[in-house]
Design a protein around this motif. Structure first.
Motif, short mmCIF file in Angstrom:
data_model
loop_
_atom_site.label_atom_id
_atom_site.label_comp_id
_atom_site.label_asym_id
_atom_site.label_seq_id
_atom_site.Cartn_x
_atom_site.Cartn_y
_atom_site.Cartn_z
N GLY A 1 -18.05 -0.58 -64.90
CA GLY A 1 -16.64 -0.06 -64.66
C GLY A 1 -15.66 -0.74 -64.41
O GLY A 1 -15.36 -1.83 -65.10
N SER A 2 -14.76 -0.59 -63.71
CA SER A 2 -13.55 -1.37 -63.51
C SER A 2 -13.60 -2.54 -62.08
O SER A 2 -12.78 -2.89 -61.71
CB SER A 2 -12.29 -0.48 -62.88
OG SER A 2 -12.59 0.36 -61.84
N THR A 3 -15.06 -2.46 -61.41
CA THR A 3 -15.17 -3.56 -60.54
C THR A 3 -14.87 -4.71 -61.14
O THR A 3 -15.59 -5.21 -62.07
CB THR A 3 -16.68 -3.09 -60.29
OG1 THR A 3 -16.91 -1.86 -59.70
CG2 THR A 3 -17.08 -4.13 -59.25
N GLY A 4 -14.13 -5.27 -60.13
CA GLY A 4 -13.68 -6.62 -60.54
C GLY A 4 -12.69 -6.89 -61.58
O GLY A 4 -12.25 -7.89 -61.80
N ILE A 5 -12.17 -5.75 -62.23
CA ILE A 5 -11.24 -5.77 -63.23
C ILE A 5 -9.98 -5.41 -62.47
O ILE A 5 -8.94 -5.89 -63.05
CB ILE A 5 -11.76 -4.96 -64.58
CG1 ILE A 5 -13.07 -5.49 -64.99
CG2 ILE A 5 -10.70 -4.99 -65.64
CD1 ILE A 5 -13.65 -4.63 -66.19
N ARG A 6 -9.81 -4.35 -62.01
CA ARG A 6 -8.67 -3.69 -61.42
C ARG A 6 -8.37 -4.55 -60.33
O ARG A 6 -9.09 -5.24 -59.68
CB ARG A 6 -8.84 -2.27 -61.25
CG ARG A 6 -8.60 -1.62 -62.56
CD ARG A 6 -8.58 0.08 -62.10
NE ARG A 6 -8.47 0.82 -63.33
CZ ARG A 6 -7.26 1.32 -63.73
NH1 ARG A 6 -6.26 1.27 -62.99
NH2 ARG A 6 -7.10 1.90 -64.81
N SER A 7 -7.20 -4.49 -59.92
CA SER A 7 -6.70 -5.30 -58.69
C SER A 7 -7.52 -4.91 -57.53
O SER A 7 -7.57 -5.36 -56.52
CB SER A 7 -5.06 -5.14 -58.47
OG SER A 7 -4.70 -3.86 -58.40
N THR A 8 -7.85 -3.50 -57.41
CA THR A 8 -8.47 -2.97 -56.17
C THR A 8 -9.80 -2.10 -56.60
O THR A 8 -9.36 -1.35 -57.67
CB THR A 8 -7.76 -2.32 -55.02
OG1 THR A 8 -7.25 -0.90 -55.61
CG2 THR A 8 -6.58 -2.96 -54.57
N SER A 9 -10.76 -1.89 -56.07
CA SER A 9 -11.90 -1.04 -56.39
C SER A 9 -12.18 -0.12 -55.19
O SER A 9 -12.37 -0.51 -54.37
CB SER A 9 -13.05 -1.75 -56.98
OG SER A 9 -12.73 -2.62 -58.22
N GLY A 10 -12.43 1.14 -55.70
CA GLY A 10 -12.53 1.93 -54.57
C GLY A 10 -14.40 1.88 -54.11
O GLY A 10 -14.46 2.28 -52.90
N ASP A 11 -15.18 1.24 -55.00
CA ASP A 11 -16.65 0.82 -54.56
C ASP A 11 -16.89 -0.26 -55.46
O ASP A 11 -15.94 -0.49 -56.30
CB ASP A 11 -17.46 2.06 -54.53
CG ASP A 11 -17.34 2.91 -55.89
OD1 ASP A 11 -17.03 2.25 -56.75
OD2 ASP A 11 -17.57 4.07 -55.85
N LEU A 12 -18.15 -0.83 -55.18
CA LEU A 12 -18.64 -1.80 -56.22
C LEU A 12 -19.85 -1.26 -56.89
O LEU A 12 -20.91 -0.67 -56.23
CB LEU A 12 -18.99 -2.97 -55.30
CG LEU A 12 -17.91 -3.78 -54.65
CD1 LEU A 12 -18.69 -4.61 -53.43
CD2 LEU A 12 -16.76 -4.23 -55.39
N ASP A 13 -19.48 -1.10 -58.26
CA ASP A 13 -20.62 -0.33 -59.07
C ASP A 13 -21.21 -1.60 -59.75
O ASP A 13 -20.55 -2.27 -60.49
CB ASP A 13 -20.08 0.66 -60.14
CG ASP A 13 -19.46 1.80 -59.44
OD1 ASP A 13 -20.09 2.18 -58.41
OD2 ASP A 13 -18.46 2.21 -59.89
N VAL A 14 -22.56 -1.65 -59.74
CA VAL A 14 -23.18 -2.89 -60.18
C VAL A 14 -24.68 -2.32 -60.87
O VAL A 14 -25.35 -1.33 -60.48
CB VAL A 14 -23.58 -3.89 -59.10
CG1 VAL A 14 -22.28 -4.68 -59.21
CG2 VAL A 14 -24.00 -3.38 -57.97
N ALA A 15 -24.97 -2.81 -61.95
CA ALA A 15 -26.45 -2.30 -62.59
C ALA A 15 -27.64 -3.40 -62.09
O ALA A 15 -27.49 -4.54 -61.66
CB ALA A 15 -26.24 -2.73 -64.08
N VAL A 16 -28.57 -2.53 -62.01
CA VAL A 16 -29.86 -2.96 -61.63
C VAL A 16 -30.87 -2.77 -62.62
O VAL A 16 -30.84 -1.54 -62.92
CB VAL A 16 -30.15 -2.59 -60.28
CG1 VAL A 16 -31.50 -3.08 -59.90
CG2 VAL A 16 -29.35 -2.92 -59.11
N ASP A 17 -31.69 -3.67 -63.05
CA ASP A 17 -32.62 -3.50 -64.07
C ASP A 17 -33.93 -2.56 -63.55
O ASP A 17 -34.69 -3.21 -62.66
CB ASP A 17 -33.17 -4.85 -64.37
CG ASP A 17 -33.81 -4.84 -65.98
OD1 ASP A 17 -34.50 -3.49 -66.12
OD2 ASP A 17 -34.03 -5.61 -66.84
N LYS A 18 -34.00 -1.44 -64.18
CA LYS A 18 -35.05 -0.74 -63.52
C LYS A 18 -36.35 -0.99 -64.04
O LYS A 18 -37.34 -0.47 -63.54
CB LYS A 18 -34.81 0.79 -63.90
CG LYS A 18 -34.98 0.98 -65.69
CD LYS A 18 -34.68 2.65 -66.02
CE LYS A 18 -34.50 2.55 -67.49
NZ LYS A 18 -36.01 2.29 -67.98
#
Length: 250
Positions: A48-65
């Protein structure tokens, strides 16, 4: 600087979130902290916008299932919590829901900086990074708007688009492709590549001359209007029409 309106999984006794938004500069150091706890590669799997926008509401990161499951990750979070906050209830620090494991994360690894909600999302990281791609501060559109537009274009041609399966036949549910270039070529036409699906703006630029344009964007228009948004092409047309009206009066 701490900002309000963070994730909403972790709350205090009065129901108010105990996590906050996180500044862009603090994202990677915070994820590196979570990497040390979990042993997972997270900095390069932002969604998503994690680390792209100036602020993020939460940190969304992918984990290999296919490499780790939720229970294994939860066990590591629990071990950290039991060592650092042994008297706290487990639910105050981590929780599972759907494809996610949520973690109340000290920003940059230090509680003095406040907490941000980290959402560890289990799936196929490369597909998720493409399907859930976000946008920066220079656009009114968010990652979900891009997904809505792609889904609208796919639906008009008999397909579905999801972050779990990629492009899928609507009738048979058979997977068509998870490859960005192949998906782009299938729904945008010959000569299209994955980068043409990068944003709402690039998608519209690619298809605005298509004879089936109105049908392709029909679903998206309705959903965008619910949020008070126009597609870029509509906005341009509106501005052009306004300018013509002004000129006509002269």
């Amino acid at each position: 600087m701490l900002l309000n309106e963070g994730g909403n999984i972790f709350k205090d006794e009065t129901g108010n979130p105990v996590t906050t938004r996180i500044n862009q500069a603090d994202v990677d150091p915070t994820l590196q902290f979570v990497e040390k706890i979990t042993g997972l590669p997270l900095v390069d799997n932002k969604l998503g916008s994690t680390g792209i926008r100036s602020t993020s509401g939460d940190l969304d990161v992918a984990v290999d299932k296919d490499k780790v499951n939720k229970d294994q990750v939860v066990a590591k979070l629990k071990a950290w919590k039991d060592k650092n906050a042994p008297n706290d209830d487990d639910r105050a620090w981590y929780a599972k829901s759907g494809i996610n494991v949520h973690f109340k994360t000290p920003i940059k690894g230090d509680a003095k900086n406040g907490y941000v909600q980290t959402d560890l999302m289990f799936g196929e990281p490369e597909l998720m990074k493409f399907a859930m791609k976000g946008a920066g501060d220079d656009t009114p559109y968010k990652g979900r708007h891009r997904a809505i537009l792609i889904s609208s274009i796919a639906k008009a041609q008999g397909y579905k688009f999801t972050s779990a399966q990629g492009l899928v036949d609507r009738i048979t549910n058979k997977s068509i492709s998870k490859n960005p270039d192949e998906i782009a070529k299938t729904i945008l036409g010959q000569g299209a590549v994955g980068k043409d699906l990068d944003s709402v703006e690039t998608i519209i630029a690619k298809i605005k001359g298509d004879p089936n344009y109105k049908n392709l964007i029909a679903d998206a228009i309705d959903k965008f209007k619910e949020e008070g948004l126009d597609l870029p092409e509509q906005a341009n047309l509106d501005q052009t029409g306004t300018m013509r009206d002004i000129l006509d009066r002269f």
